[in-house]
Scaffold this motif. Structure first.
Motif, PDB file in Angstrom:
ATOM      1  N   GLY A   1       4.983  -6.887   8.381  1.00 37.67           N
ATOM      2  CA  GLY A   1       4.763  -6.805   7.001  1.00 37.67           C
ATOM      3  C   GLY A   1       5.610  -5.743   5.809  1.00 37.67           C
TER       4      GLY A   1
ATOM      5  N   ARG B   1       9.349  -9.937  -6.129  1.00 38.87           N
ATOM      6  CA  ARG B   1      10.276 -10.002  -5.243  1.00 38.87           C
ATOM      7  C   ARG B   1      11.640  -8.504  -5.446  1.00 38.87           C
TER       8      ARG B   1
ATOM      9  N   ASN C   1      -0.788  -2.413  -4.512  1.00 41.66           N
ATOM     10  CA  ASN C   1      -2.435  -2.799  -4.657  1.00 41.66           C
ATOM     11  C   ASN C   1      -3.786  -2.833  -4.982  1.00 41.66           C
TER      12      ASN C   1
ATOM     13  N   ILE D   1      -3.830  -6.552  -8.658  1.00 43.75           N
ATOM     14  CA  ILE D   1      -2.180  -6.785  -6.837  1.00 43.75           C
ATOM     15  C   ILE D   1      -1.514  -6.984  -7.304  1.00 43.75           C
TER      16      ILE D   1
ATOM     17  N   LEU E   1      -1.084 -11.118  -8.534  1.00 40.73           N
ATOM     18  CA  LEU E   1      -1.086 -12.242  -7.808  1.00 40.73           C
ATOM     19  C   LEU E   1      -2.432 -12.435  -8.065  1.00 40.73           C
TER      20      LEU E   1
ATOM     21  N   HIS F   1       7.966  -5.267   5.622  1.00 39.91           N
ATOM     22  CA  HIS F   1       9.063  -5.804   5.110  1.00 39.91           C
ATOM     23  C   HIS F   1       9.322  -5.593   3.374  1.00 39.91           C
ATOM     24  N   VAL F   2       8.040  -5.581   3.470  1.00 38.35           N
ATOM     25  CA  VAL F   2       7.259  -5.292   1.805  1.00 38.35           C
ATOM     26  C   VAL F   2       6.686  -3.489   1.589  1.00 38.35           C
TER      27      VAL F   2
ATOM     28  N   GLN G   1       4.870  -4.034  -3.282  1.00 40.23           N
ATOM     29  CA  GLN G   1       3.347  -5.536  -4.151  1.00 40.23           C
ATOM     30  C   GLN G   1       2.911  -3.542  -4.160  1.00 40.23           C
TER      31      GLN G   1
ATOM     32  N   ARG H   1      12.392  -6.704   0.955  1.00 43.95           N
ATOM     33  CA  ARG H   1      12.225  -8.009   0.715  1.00 43.95           C
ATOM     34  C   ARG H   1      11.603  -8.463  -1.372  1.00 43.95           C
TER      35      ARG H   1
ATOM     36  N   TYR I   1       2.993  -7.321  -8.090  1.00 44.45           N
ATOM     37  CA  TYR I   1       4.614  -8.195  -6.352  1.00 44.45           C
ATOM     38  C   TYR I   1       5.468  -7.994  -7.763  1.00 44.45           C
TER      39      TYR I   1
ATOM     40  N   GLN J   1       2.737  -2.691   4.347  1.00 36.98           N
ATOM     41  CA  GLN J   1       1.903  -3.166   5.910  1.00 36.98           C
ATOM     42  C   GLN J   1       2.865  -2.249   7.109  1.00 36.98           C
TER      43      GLN J   1
END
Lengths: 170, 170
Positions: free
Chosen positions: A83, A169, A125, A165, A146, A85-86, A123, A120, A167, A79
């Motif tokens: 957003g 860390r 999508n 989706i 997720l 940082h993803v 993801q 961080r 994900y 994003q």
């Protein structure tokens, strides 16, 4: 293991000179319409804009010892603004090189680079749920699902299937 | 109810002439960085490309009885190709018009139009979890939260908060 399986790949930033090797991979993948939500009739200029990312995005290629491009990946913020940082990433492997670990090498590289870049988390999508090899590979890297968006992908063989989706860390 | 609350809005396709009214709303929303994953420093041409969708996307405006633009929404395919049957939408309301049902009117319109356009579902990818009014509004329209991506939004007041992925069939 065969020679093919053990041959190592080198991963480096993509350059304009790599595009002629990448375009058939992307075009054929889009046309098959089994693993990505790309326009099956995407034209070359749209494909190039999609794949060859500008900063802060990055595009890398996996090359054989003889310099042949056998796969590629891009990363970008998933994003914008608050957003950013993803990370998001996408992968392409020459089908002729399937099964020798190119996607695994690309994923390992991309995760390391994204962490270095300060993201961080990462993801995905839209992982097509029938693409079980990809799902298993991402899970082996610690990605969790997720949610699965129901019937969000129209598969040419399986009909409407879910998009995971995924994900993890960093 | 006050006059403001009962005044109806009319919803129609956006035209180039509407952009001067929309740009300050988008700019101020981006700069506040509380509800959308937009670049807080987005420039006008990028904002215009973001908001004023080309087909198959649609952009509409909500206008007052005197023709004043009080809000806007866009719809587009959330993914391309085999994922293009799921719609995505985004909403902007003039903060001075908050509380009179503009977002509700826009959402009702957008859901009807998306169904007419043949989409099978609508997905929001990034609803900031602290935007509780928006979350409640989408829930009132039948959207459910498929997942919340943890800490995916850096809020200027609340720090890292989740982004809800919301979904409903059409």
């Amino acid at each position: 293991m065969t020679d093919v399986e053990t041959r190592a790949v080198h991963i480096r930033p993509a350059t304009d000179d790599d595009w002629p090797a990448l375009w058939p991979m992307l075009r054929d993948n889009a046309a098959a319409a089994e693993t990505y939500t790309w326009d099956p009739h995407i034209d070359e200029s749209a494909a190039r804009a999609l794949w060859m990312k500008q900063p802060p995005g990055r595009t890398v290629v996996a090359v054989d010892s003889d310099g042949t491009v056998v796969g590629s990946a891009y990363t970008r913020p998933n994003q914008d603004g608050p957003g950013a940082h993803v990370a998001n990433a996408s992968f392409l492997v020459d089908p002729k090189q399937s099964g020798r670990g190119v996607a695994r090498a690309l994923c390992a590289h991309v995760l390391d680079q994204a962490k270095t870049d300060g993201y961080r988390a990462m993801q995905f999508n839209a992982v097509v749920e029938t693409n079980v090899r990809a799902v298993a590979l991402w899970q082996s890297f610690g990605f969790e699902t997720l949610a699965t968006v129901p019937e969000a992908f129209q598969h040419p063989v399986h009909g409407y299937v879910g998009l995971r989706i995924m994900y993890r860390r960093l």
